[in-house]
Design a protein around this motif. Structure first.
Motif, PDB file in Angstrom:
ATOM      1  N   PRO A 170      16.779   0.874  28.179  1.00 42.67           N
ATOM      2  CA  PRO A 170      15.470   0.245  28.296  1.00 42.67           C
ATOM      3  C   PRO A 170      15.102  -0.527  27.027  1.00 42.67           C
ATOM      4  N   LEU A 171      14.268  -1.543  27.201  1.00 39.60           N
ATOM      5  CA  LEU A 171      13.834  -2.359  26.071  1.00 39.60           C
ATOM      6  C   LEU A 171      13.072  -1.474  25.083  1.00 39.60           C
ATOM      7  N   PRO A 172      13.509  -1.418  23.804  1.00 41.13           N
ATOM      8  CA  PRO A 172      12.851  -0.544  22.826  1.00 41.13           C
ATOM      9  C   PRO A 172      11.360  -0.825  22.704  1.00 41.13           C
ATOM     10  N   ALA A 173      10.596   0.222  22.444  1.00 39.57           N
ATOM     11  CA  ALA A 173       9.138   0.110  22.393  1.00 39.57           C
ATOM     12  C   ALA A 173       8.658  -0.858  21.327  1.00 39.57           C
ATOM     13  N   ASP A 174       9.432  -1.052  20.266  1.00 35.50           N
ATOM     14  CA  ASP A 174       9.008  -1.944  19.190  1.00 35.50           C
ATOM     15  C   ASP A 174       9.568  -3.360  19.333  1.00 35.50           C
ATOM     16  N   ASP A 175      10.188  -3.676  20.460  1.00 32.61           N
ATOM     17  CA  ASP A 175      10.753  -5.010  20.637  1.00 32.61           C
ATOM     18  C   ASP A 175       9.636  -6.044  20.745  1.00 32.61           C
ATOM     19  N   PRO A 176       9.763  -7.185  20.051  1.00 31.51           N
ATOM     20  CA  PRO A 176       8.713  -8.215  20.069  1.00 31.51           C
ATOM     21  C   PRO A 176       8.397  -8.773  21.452  1.00 31.51           C
ATOM     22  N   TYR A 177       9.354  -8.681  22.362  1.00 28.51           N
ATOM     23  CA  TYR A 177       9.094  -9.220  23.700  1.00 28.51           C
ATOM     24  C   TYR A 177       7.901  -8.531  24.379  1.00 28.51           C
ATOM     25  N   TRP A 178       7.712  -7.250  24.103  1.00 29.89           N
ATOM     26  CA  TRP A 178       6.629  -6.522  24.766  1.00 29.89           C
ATOM     27  C   TRP A 178       5.272  -7.157  24.503  1.00 29.89           C
ATOM     28  N   SER A 179       5.051  -7.604  23.291  1.00 31.16           N
ATOM     29  CA  SER A 179       3.730  -8.082  22.901  1.00 31.16           C
ATOM     30  C   SER A 179       3.612  -9.604  22.875  1.00 31.16           C
ATOM     31  N   HIS A 180       4.685 -10.303  23.162  1.00 36.17           N
ATOM     32  CA  HIS A 180       4.614 -11.757  23.083  1.00 36.17           C
ATOM     33  C   HIS A 180       3.796 -12.295  24.250  1.00 36.17           C
ATOM     34  N   PRO A 181       2.768 -13.108  23.982  1.00 33.28           N
ATOM     35  CA  PRO A 181       1.897 -13.582  25.055  1.00 33.28           C
ATOM     36  C   PRO A 181       2.562 -14.533  26.041  1.00 33.28           C
ATOM     37  N   LYS A 182       3.735 -15.052  25.674  1.00 34.31           N
ATOM     38  CA  LYS A 182       4.415 -16.005  26.549  1.00 34.31           C
ATOM     39  C   LYS A 182       5.668 -15.407  27.199  1.00 34.31           C
ATOM     40  N   VAL A 183       5.729 -14.084  27.235  1.00 31.66           N
ATOM     41  CA  VAL A 183       6.882 -13.408  27.831  1.00 31.66           C
ATOM     42  C   VAL A 183       6.410 -12.420  28.886  1.00 31.66           C
ATOM     43  N   THR A 184       7.054 -12.448  30.035  1.00 32.94           N
ATOM     44  CA  THR A 184       6.878 -11.423  31.060  1.00 32.94           C
ATOM     45  C   THR A 184       8.132 -10.561  31.070  1.00 32.94           C
ATOM     46  N   VAL A 185       7.955  -9.259  30.869  1.00 30.62           N
ATOM     47  CA  VAL A 185       9.068  -8.304  30.882  1.00 30.62           C
ATOM     48  C   VAL A 185       9.061  -7.560  32.216  1.00 30.62           C
ATOM     49  N   THR A 186      10.212  -7.532  32.888  1.00 25.61           N
ATOM     50  CA  THR A 186      10.371  -6.681  34.069  1.00 25.61           C
ATOM     51  C   THR A 186      11.559  -5.756  33.828  1.00 25.61           C
ATOM     52  N   PRO A 187      11.539  -4.534  34.382  1.00 27.79           N
ATOM     53  CA  PRO A 187      12.501  -3.489  34.006  1.00 27.79           C
ATOM     54  C   PRO A 187      13.818  -3.503  34.785  1.00 27.79           C
ATOM     55  N   HIS A 188      14.557  -4.615  34.695  1.00 31.08           N
ATOM     56  CA  HIS A 188      15.859  -4.746  35.358  1.00 31.08           C
ATOM     57  C   HIS A 188      15.751  -4.406  36.843  1.00 31.08           C
ATOM     58  N   ILE A 189      14.866  -5.136  37.515  1.00 30.27           N
ATOM     59  CA  ILE A 189      14.604  -4.880  38.931  1.00 30.27           C
ATOM     60  C   ILE A 189      14.912  -6.071  39.826  1.00 30.27           C
ATOM     61  N   ALA A 190      15.411  -7.160  39.252  1.00 29.77           N
ATOM     62  CA  ALA A 190      15.608  -8.375  40.040  1.00 29.77           C
ATOM     63  C   ALA A 190      16.477  -8.110  41.264  1.00 29.77           C
ATOM     64  N   ALA A 191      17.502  -7.323  41.108  1.00 32.51           N
ATOM     65  CA  ALA A 191      18.381  -7.016  42.233  1.00 32.51           C
ATOM     66  C   ALA A 191      19.148  -5.746  41.929  1.00 32.51           C
ATOM     67  N   ASP A 192      19.363  -4.977  42.946  1.00 35.86           N
ATOM     68  CA  ASP A 192      20.136  -3.751  42.787  1.00 35.86           C
ATOM     69  C   ASP A 192      21.067  -3.627  43.977  1.00 35.86           C
TER      70      ASP A 192
END
Length: 311
Positions: free
Chosen positions: A256-278
């Motif tokens: 999983p994306l680490p809690a301190d990764d900058p992507y979490w808080s970046h206002p121009k990024v949407t993070v989804t948890p590896h759900i695009a396809a399974d």
């Protein structure tokens, strides 16, 4: 003599796959096959495999005819020097449909500006006319089974779709480019870019400072492919400068994306948890059993991995 099929994946996946695999085997005439998570290596005919299983040394499996991967990604296994028999990756119709739907949803989200149009009480009432699909350029990086199907779907919705791959491809209705020059040409069009390349040494950091600068200013990025396809520092800089308007990221170098990764808080990024396809157990089981049938009939396996290319 009945077949012996080793299910070499984590134990929690056994309850998901056992029934669909047995059903597919029965339909294909292999109802007497032995399917288990623990078999003597010397007796195994086929290995149904997930790269995160404990099995990493294939040397004892002297009778095995093929390793049938449960995942679309094979980067974690292609370099295994003990694996000398055919390796087939998973091309699952259920996974493909899931990917098409996820990507189409996010392309439409960006195309129509849905994030902007969702108003709060403090937002300005500013009606606008969204563009039509025929006025939007979408670029698909990667024209394998997933990329080609996504491209065809977007063409069907009216988008101008350009696809890029390392080698020449032909997808009806899609402008297909390849090679380094083709990548630059494709990116120059990419108002919305979708990354569906495999993870190999040749594709790592496909989007970097140089290639991000080749995209139209204010472009959007959707990555449901592999995390290493993007140079993260370069993307963050491009987002900060406005070169890239927004990115939707479903895959990352560390998950999983680490809690301190900058992507979490970046206002121009949407993070989804590896759900695009399974992988769907029901449809994937049919693919696995079709390769077993082919192996027993002396026919070529489908979805074979090219070890030199890494996919």
């Amino acid at each position: 003599m009945s077949l012996n099929l080793l299910f070499a994946a984590r134990s929690e996946r056994w309850s998901t796959y056992e029934r669909p695999l047995r059903s597919a085997l029965e339909k294909a005439g292999f109802g007497d096959a032995t399917l288990a998570m623990d078999l003597p290596p010397k007796d195994v005919d086929y290995i149904i495999y997930a790269p995160n299983s404990r099995l990493q040394d294939f040397t004892p499996y002297t009778r095995a005819k093929a390793v049938l991967n449960l995942w679309a990604g094979v980067e974690a296994i292609t370099g295994n020097e003990t694996l000398t028999i055919p390796l087939a990756r998973m091309v699952d119709p259920g996974l493909t449909k899931g990917m098409v739907e996820w990507v189409t949803g996010h392309v439409m989200r960006y195309h129509l500006g849905m994030d902007t149009d969702i108003l709060r009480s403090d937002a300005k009432w500013a009606p606008r006319t969204p563009p039509l699909a025929q006025e939007r350029q979408v670029v698909i990086l990667g024209l394998g089974a997933l990329g080609a199907e996504v491209a065809r779907t977007l063409v069907g919705l009216g988008f101008n779709v350009t696809g890029w791959a390392r080698s020449p491809k032909d997808v009806t209705g899609v402008t297909c480019l390849h090679g380094e020059a083709g990548l630059a040409e494709a990116l120059a069009l990419a108002e919305i870019a979708v990354l569906l390349l495999p993870d190999t040494a040749a594709t790592e950091n496909t989007l970097n400072a140089k290639t991000l600068a080749q995209m139209p200013k204010g472009a959007f990025i959707i990555n449901p492919g592999r995390g290493p396809l993007i140079d993260d520092a370069a993307l963050q800089a491009a987002l900060d400068s406005g070169q890239i308007a927004h990115a939707t990221l479903d895959v990352f170098r560390v998950e999983p994306l680490p809690a301190d990764d900058p992507y979490w808080s970046h206002p121009k990024v949407t993070v989804t948890p590896h759900i695009a396809a399974d992988t769907r157990a029901s449809t994937a089981s049919e693919v696995i059993v079709e390769n077993i049938r082919r192996g027993e009939a002396g026919e070529p396996f489908i979805n074979l991995v090219d070890r030199a290319l890494g996919y």
